[in-house]
Design an enzyme around this catalytic site. Sequence first.
Site, PDB file in Angstrom:
ATOM      1  N   GLU A 157      35.576  41.203  39.017  1.00  0.00           N
ATOM      2  CA  GLU A 157      34.789  40.046  39.439  1.00  0.00           C
ATOM      3  C   GLU A 157      33.751  40.467  40.478  1.00  0.00           C
ATOM      4  O   GLU A 157      33.158  39.634  41.151  1.00  0.00           O
ATOM      5  CB  GLU A 157      35.692  38.945  39.977  1.00  0.00           C
ATOM      6  N   CYS A 209      40.560  37.094  39.664  1.00  0.00           N
ATOM      7  CA  CYS A 209      41.533  38.202  39.678  1.00  0.00           C
ATOM      8  C   CYS A 209      42.203  38.423  38.329  1.00  0.00           C
ATOM      9  O   CYS A 209      43.091  39.271  38.205  1.00  0.00           O
ATOM     10  CB  CYS A 209      42.601  37.943  40.737  1.00  0.00           C
ATOM     11  N   HIS A 259      50.567  38.679  41.080  1.00  0.00           N
ATOM     12  CA  HIS A 259      49.275  38.826  41.740  1.00  0.00           C
ATOM     13  C   HIS A 259      49.506  38.465  43.206  1.00  0.00           C
ATOM     14  O   HIS A 259      50.105  37.433  43.505  1.00  0.00           O
ATOM     15  CB  HIS A 259      48.251  37.875  41.116  1.00  0.00           C
TER      16      HIS A 259
END
Length: 482
Positions: free
Chosen positions: A90, A124, A256
Site C-alpha cells: 500500500e 495491509c 495481522h
Amino acid sequence: MSSQRDGWPENVGIVAIEVYFPAQYVDQKELETFDGASTGKYTIGLGQEKMGFCSDNEDVNSLCLTVVQRLMERNGVSYSDIGRLEVGTETILDKSKSVKTVLMQLFESCGNTNIEGIDTTNACYGGTSALFNAVNWIESSYWDGRKALVVAGDIAVYASGNARCTGGAGAIAMLIGDDAPLVFERGCRATHMQHVYDFYKPNMDSEYPVVDGKLSIQCYLHALDKCYDIISHKLESAEIKTGSSLLDCADAFVFHSPFCKLVQKSVARIMFNDFLQDPHPEQRQIFTGLDAFREFKLEDTYFNKQVETAFMTASRTEFIKKTEPSLLLAKQIGNMYTPSVYGGLVSFLISRPVEDLADCRIILFSYGSGLASSMYSLRVTKDFSPQSDLHKLVNNLSDVKMRLDRRKKVAPEIFDNLMKLRETTHHKAPYKPESSIAHLFPGTYYLFDVDDKHRRKYKRKPLTEPVDVADQLSQNLHLGSS
Ligand code: ACO
C-alpha cells in the site's frame, strides 16, 4: 524452465520465507517521553517495544529488491525457476508502474521475462491477496511447474500524533510451490470484505493515511468475528473442527498486528466467540465464572471493557502458548502493514525447535482497512529431519534475531527530523537522498538517485563490509602492532 507436471499439484504452500527490516529503530519508551504521552501508553497500553523506520534512501522498491535478493541467495533459487511474481503493498510510489516491474531488474541477467503477476493494493491485505493469487495459479491449469514468488512490503508512517507510534517498515518474500513444508489446507479459507472509511490514503502527495483509530479497531474485531464464523463452518466440513471451539483447532494463531495489544484482544475475542457458540459452556473449565456474558451480543461488545477483561484473563494461557511467540517482530519493528501477518508467521517459526513445529496447524488472520480480511489454515509437514524442506525453511531464518539485535537505536528527535525529511522530499524530482548508507545492513538495496523524470535508480550495499579503518587501528593497538 520446468515443464508442465502431470496431474494436479499436491501440498501447495510456502517453500521458503525471508524477512527484511530496516537497520534502525526508535525506542518506544523514549518516544513516549518525546511525544509527551503518559509513561507506559505505547509500551504497556499498545504492547510495543521498538519501531523500525526508513530514512530517505529506502523506499518500497528498495525494500522489495532487498528481500527478494536475500530469499533467492539464501535458498539457492535461480531466477529462471520463477513463473509468477506478485507484490502486495500500500506504499504507492507510482500510480501506474508496479513494484513488480521494478523487481524485474533482478531477472535481467538470466533472461527470464515470462513471469505473470503484478501489484495488489488494499491497505495491509495486499500481501494476502498476492499470496492467494500465487496459490491459485499453482492449483490452476496455467501452472507450468515453476515456483511463484510473493512479496509484501511497506513503509508504515503516520503524521505526528497518537497514531505515529504504530508505524513500522519491512518486507517479506515467500516462495510458493507444491510439496511445500507449510501447506495451505484445501478449502479452509474464510473472507469478509466491506466498504468502510476506517483508514485510507486519499492524499496522493503524502505518505500519511487518514485514520479513524477507534473505527479501525472496531472494523478489525468485526472482521475477525465474521471470519471466525465462516472458517468454523469450513473447518467443520473438512472434519478439522469437531467440537465448538476454534481455539482448540490449531497449535498457533497468527494475526495481522497493528500493535500487539490488539492481537492479545483478538485471542480473547476468539474465545468469546467460542463461548457464545458452545451449547454447554458450563461444562468447560476455561469458561468458569463467565456465565454473566452469555446473553451479550458480539456487535455490542467491541469496546466493552468487562467482556474484554474477562476474556483476556480467561484466554491468557492460550495466548501465551499459541500467539505470543508470533509477536516478536511486531513488538520489535511495529506494524509493517502488508508483511505484518507474515512477520508473525516468521516469528512463530523461529520461536521453537523445528521438531516442535512439525505437524502443527497454524491459523492466520489477515486484515486490511477499507476493508478486506481473510482467515485461513496452514499445516506444517511432519518431516523435520535435517534433510527436510521444513528444516531448510527454518534454518534459513536463523539470523533474524541477530539482525534485530544489530540494529542501531536512533533518538526520537532524529527520527522526527527524518520523518520531516521524508515529508518534504516525498515525490521530489530530481532528488539525491541525503542520508548515509553507513547504517544499512550489508546487501541492502538503497535509493541512489531520482532523475528529473521521476525515474528511480537503486544500488546495493556490498554483502561484505570493508573493514572500518578506525576499528582496525584500535584492534592493531590492542594487539600491540605499530
Ligand atoms: N500506561 C498503560 N496503558 C496506557 C497508558 C499508560 N500510561 N495510557 C494509555 N494506556 C492504554 C489505554 O488504556 C489503551 O488501552 P485499552 O485500549 O486496552 O484501554 C491504550 O493504552 C491506547 O490508549 P488510547 O488512549 O486508546 O490510544 P489513542 O486513542 O491515543 O491511540 C490508536 C491508539 C487508536 C491505536 C492509534 O495509535 C491509531 O490510530 N493507530 C493507527 C490505527 C491502527 O493501528 N488501527 C488498527 C487496525 S487498522 C491497521 O492495521 C492500520
